[in-house]
Enzyme design. Structure first.
Site: not given
Ligand code: PAF
Length: 282
Positions: A31, A37, A150
């Site tokens: 979120g 995102h 990430d």
């Molecule tokens: O990258 C993220 O936001 C989190 O590590 C994920 C992949 C949603 C797992 O909680």
């Protein structure tokens, strides 16, 4: 867009979609959405006939002294953003419905989770793998989309999926940056104005290493030293967590560039821990 909080209802809906011949793309998130995102959702929208976005601040990936309680949240705004990107379903479970009180099963890829972020966050990737595996089981997604910011996370998830024969395709999306080069992150809000002004130097240091690699420098130690010198001068508010050159797939540390070398770093800027990475070779 449906909003579900109950894991069983998520599974029932996804099963029905599969029965109807739909394909499911999953975008797992915690979120507090930004353009990074949104790019994952856009890609998910293209890849599946149904788009499921999960929003869950997963407690098991936060260490005891990390920012679980402070992690920024804005569920109403997030729901509006997911809807605007064509999500068919937003899954927002409570921690209690994802983890039984006596939860005892973990998914780990220890060899890939020891270095880079894992060195200072020893239980982080175990929590990530476990929750992502749960989301794969709940949705039976055909494809799942992760961000390259990430990098270690997506490399570990790829290995987990391969090793455990999970029938899901992993897609990754490039890092989305501010105009000044800072990688977007929900945690950027932790920075003061002064820290924020210096933060783009993080990426500029990595770009310097890539420029040197393109000029022919193959020695990882020399590239690393050049970045550290640059940061000492241009990023004085930063406190280094790590700066490493690794194989982009296996995450094994490299002394010499090998054709698919990644430079990755984490630097603390006040309360924020910023991560970034760059492929040194094309
Ligand atoms: O990258 C993220 O936001 C989190 O590590 C994920 C992949 C949603 C797992 O909680």
């Amino acid at each position: 867009m449906q909003i579900l909080t109950n894991p069983q209802e998520l599974t029932a809906q996804c099963r029905q979609w599969h029965k109807d011949g739909e394909t499911i793309a999953l975008v797992p998130t915690m979120g507090y959405y930004h353009a990074g995102h949104e790019s994952l959702m856009e890609r998910g929208r293209q890849l599946g006939s149904k788009l499921v976005v999960s929003l869950f601040v997963n407690p098991t990936q936060f260490g005891p002294n990390e920012d679980l309680d402070a992690y920024p949240r804005d569920h109403e705004r997030d729901a509006a953003i997911a809807r605007s990107h064509g999500a068919d379903l937003l899954f927002m479970p409570e921690a209690g419905s994802m983890y039984a009180k006596d939860h005892a099963t973990w998914v780990e890829v220890p060899d890939m989770a020891r270095g880079l972020c894992g060195a200072s966050r020893p239980i982080h990737f175990r929590g990530v793998c476990t929750v992502v595996m749960k989301l794969f089981q709940l949705t039976q997604a055909d494809v799942a989309v992760f961000g390259q910011k990430d990098w270690q996370q997506q490399a570990i998830i790829r290995r987990m999926v391969r090793d455990l024969n999970v029938p899901v395709r992993i897609e990754t999306q490039p890092i989305v940056r501010e105009a000044d080069g800072l990688a977007l992150s929900s945690r950027n809000v932790y920075m003061t104005a002064e820290e924020r002004a210096q933060a783009p130097q993080l990426h500029k240091g990595l770009e310097l290493a890539r420029a040197l690699a393109r000029q022919g420098e193959r020695n990882a130690g020399i590239l690393r030293d050049a970045v550290l010198r640059y940061w000492a001068e241009n990023l004085p508010l930063g406190r280094l967590d790590y700066l490493s050159v690794v194989d982009a797939e296996s995450l094994e540390p490299l002394d010499t560039l090998n054709g698919r070398s990644l430079m990755a770093c984490a630097v603390r800027m006040g309360k924020a821990r910023l991560i970034d990475n760059i492929l040194l070779e094309d």
